[in-house]
Design an enzyme around this catalytic site. Structure first.
Site, short mmCIF file in Angstrom:
data_model
loop_
_atom_site.label_atom_id
_atom_site.label_comp_id
_atom_site.label_asym_id
_atom_site.label_seq_id
_atom_site.Cartn_x
_atom_site.Cartn_y
_atom_site.Cartn_z
N ARG A 138 0.87 -1.20 0.00
CA ARG A 138 0.00 0.00 0.00
C ARG A 138 0.89 1.23 0.00
O ARG A 138 1.80 1.34 0.83
CB ARG A 138 -0.90 0.04 1.24
CG ARG A 138 -1.46 1.44 1.48
CD ARG A 138 -2.52 1.53 2.53
NE ARG A 138 -3.76 0.93 2.07
CZ ARG A 138 -4.95 1.17 2.63
NH1 ARG A 138 -5.04 1.99 3.65
NH2 ARG A 138 -6.02 0.58 2.18
N HIS A 188 -7.46 0.83 -6.26
CA HIS A 188 -7.65 0.08 -5.00
C HIS A 188 -8.44 -1.21 -5.34
O HIS A 188 -9.60 -1.36 -4.98
CB HIS A 188 -8.43 0.95 -4.01
CG HIS A 188 -8.39 0.47 -2.59
ND1 HIS A 188 -7.62 -0.59 -2.18
CD2 HIS A 188 -9.06 0.91 -1.48
CE1 HIS A 188 -7.80 -0.78 -0.88
NE2 HIS A 188 -8.66 0.11 -0.44
N GLN A 234 -10.42 -3.57 -2.87
CA GLN A 234 -11.65 -2.96 -2.36
C GLN A 234 -12.83 -3.27 -3.30
O GLN A 234 -13.94 -3.55 -2.85
CB GLN A 234 -11.45 -1.44 -2.24
CG GLN A 234 -12.69 -0.69 -1.79
CD GLN A 234 -13.05 -0.93 -0.33
OE1 GLN A 234 -12.21 -0.80 0.55
NE2 GLN A 234 -14.31 -1.27 -0.07
N ASP A 282 -16.64 8.31 -1.31
CA ASP A 282 -15.34 8.14 -0.64
C ASP A 282 -14.98 9.51 -0.06
O ASP A 282 -15.63 10.52 -0.37
CB ASP A 282 -14.30 7.68 -1.68
CG ASP A 282 -12.91 7.45 -1.10
OD1 ASP A 282 -12.78 7.31 0.13
OD2 ASP A 282 -11.94 7.41 -1.90
N CYS A 295 -16.03 2.89 0.92
CA CYS A 295 -14.90 2.01 1.24
C CYS A 295 -14.47 2.16 2.70
O CYS A 295 -13.86 1.25 3.26
CB CYS A 295 -13.74 2.29 0.30
SG CYS A 295 -13.27 4.03 0.25
N ARG A 339 -13.91 -7.31 2.85
CA ARG A 339 -12.50 -7.09 2.51
C ARG A 339 -11.68 -8.32 2.85
O ARG A 339 -10.82 -8.75 2.10
CB ARG A 339 -11.93 -5.87 3.28
CG ARG A 339 -12.54 -4.52 2.97
CD ARG A 339 -12.33 -4.08 1.53
NE ARG A 339 -10.96 -4.19 1.08
CZ ARG A 339 -9.95 -3.38 1.43
NH1 ARG A 339 -10.17 -2.34 2.20
NH2 ARG A 339 -8.73 -3.58 0.97
N1 NVA Z 1 -9.39 7.49 -1.55
C1 NVA Z 1 -9.07 7.03 -0.22
C2 NVA Z 1 -9.42 5.57 -0.07
C3 NVA Z 1 -9.21 5.02 1.30
C4 NVA Z 1 -9.56 3.57 1.42
C5 NVA Z 1 -7.60 7.27 0.04
O1 NVA Z 1 -6.78 6.99 -0.84
O2 NVA Z 1 -7.26 7.76 1.12
N1 CP Z 2 -11.10 0.74 2.75
C1 CP Z 2 -9.83 0.68 3.16
O1 CP Z 2 -8.91 0.44 2.39
O2 CP Z 2 -9.67 0.89 4.49
P1 CP Z 2 -8.26 1.07 5.25
O3 CP Z 2 -7.66 2.35 4.78
O4 CP Z 2 -8.63 1.08 6.71
O5 CP Z 2 -7.38 -0.11 4.90
#
Ligand code: NVA
Ligand code: CP
Length: 331
Positions: free
Chosen positions: A106, A133, A136, A229, A270, A315
């Site tokens: 990540r 992502h 997800q 989101d 998400c 998830r």
């Molecule tokens: N768009 C958000 C998704 C988090 C799961 C981010 O990248 O922070």
């Molecule tokens: N939806 C998601 O990716 O959550 P986290 O950022 O908690 O992993």
């Protein structure tokens, strides 16, 4: 279907049949878990969990899935490894590839996770990049199937910043699965034209439709799912909040929009979500801009339309399926 040894970097790399294979496998593994049937399918393997950004769901999903599958995870947090600062991605990949059977990543650019896969020579799973992502979306699709049924033909409306990982990935996923995808936002926040063009090509085959609409009442008409989101994603600077709030406030998910959609419309997110003042960021935004929620109202988030916690649970089941498909030769 043979996904053994394959990385999971973005949905563009997979066919609808392969996506369905992951979803069916996740369903099966979920049933086994619920019935207490052991499924230690990856006994003795080791995986690396590399997180350059924070996480609750993704990290926990990988760790719990690992335990259920009989594997050992090693977690590298955003501060304590050499990645990027003292060691290049190519070198890190070649080191991790000697020790681990699979790597979750990540972090920032999509090219990083692509390079990890190229140099490590073991399966790499994308746990979120700026652009995509994909794990997800598997969880989202499993949840839609459980609550509404088959994906083909369903209308999913994504509200808010549609240029980032969630908007992009949902558009690709919907295009692959023959769904009706609508991005509803201020013109500035639609996905980039190259990705839209790629999805339009996919849609010709799958029967999907893609629309980009600025009026929320027009966009949400007949929606089966309204999805949103956060307005500011991880890694973006604090300074963008003011502009985002101005631009995206008209795209907040409200009960008016839910009532404008199909009667049985589901709300998805998400997570994490800013729907109340029970977070530090939520409170800060309230003090600066006077908003008591952001991308979704608390009323919608807590309503019977909301399936966000089923989505969060899924998830784990879908991430488990992704690891099993990559690591087990004969499932
Ligand atoms: N768009 C958000 C998704 C988090 C799961 C981010 O990248 O922070
Ligand atoms: N939806 C998601 O990716 O959550 P986290 O950022 O908690 O992993």
């Amino acid at each position: 279907m043979n996904l053994y040894g394959k990385s999971f970097l973005k949905l563009l790399d997979f066919s609808a049949e392969e996506i369905n294979f992951y979803l069916d496998l996740a369903k099966k593994l979920k049933e086994q878990k619920k019935q207490g049937i052991p499924h230690r399918l990856c006994q003795g393997k080791n995986i690396a969990l590399v997180f350059e950004k924070t996480s609750t769901r993704t990290r926990c999903s990988f760790e719990v899935a690992c335990a259920d599958l009989g594997m050992h995870p090693v977690y590298l947090d955003p501060k304590s490894s050499q990645i990027g600062k003292k060691e290049s991605i190519a070198d890190t990949a070649r080191v991790l590839g000697r020790m681990f059977d699979g790597i979750e990543y990540r972090g920032y650019g999509q090219e990083i996770v692509e390079d990890l896969a190229k140099y490590s020579k073991v399966p790499v799973w994308n746990g979120l990049t700026n652009e995509f992502h994909p794990t997800q979306i598997l969880a989202d699709f499993l949840t839609i199937k459980e609550h509404i049924g088959e994906l083909k033909g369903k209308k999913l409306v994504y509200m808010g910043d549609a240029r980032y990982n969630m908007g992009n990935s949902l558009m690709v996923g919907c295009a692959k699965m023959g769904m009706h995808f609508v991005a509803c936002s201020n013109q500035k926040y639609f996905p980039n034209q190259d990705l839209i063009n790629a999805c339009k090509e996919i849609a010709k085959e799958s029967g999907a439709t893609l629309e980009f609409i600025t009026d929320p009442m027009v966009a949400t008409k007949n929606a089966d799912v309204i999805y949103t989101d956060v307005w500011v994603s991880m890694g973006e600077p604090e300074e963008v909040w003011k502009e985002r709030i101005t631009d995206l406030l008209p795209y907040r998910v409200t009960m008016e929009l839910i009532n404008n959609a199909n009667k049985n419309c589901k709300f998805m997110h998400c997570l994490p979500a800013f729907h109340d003042l029970k977070t530090d960021t939520g409170l800060e935004i309230y003090k600066k801009f006077g908003l008591d929620c952001m991308e979704v109202t608390d009323e919608v988030f807590e309503s019977e339309h909301s399936i966000v916690f089923d989505e969060a649970e899924n998830r784990m089941h879908t991430i488990k399926a992704v690891m099993v498909a990559s690591l087990v030769e004969k499932i």
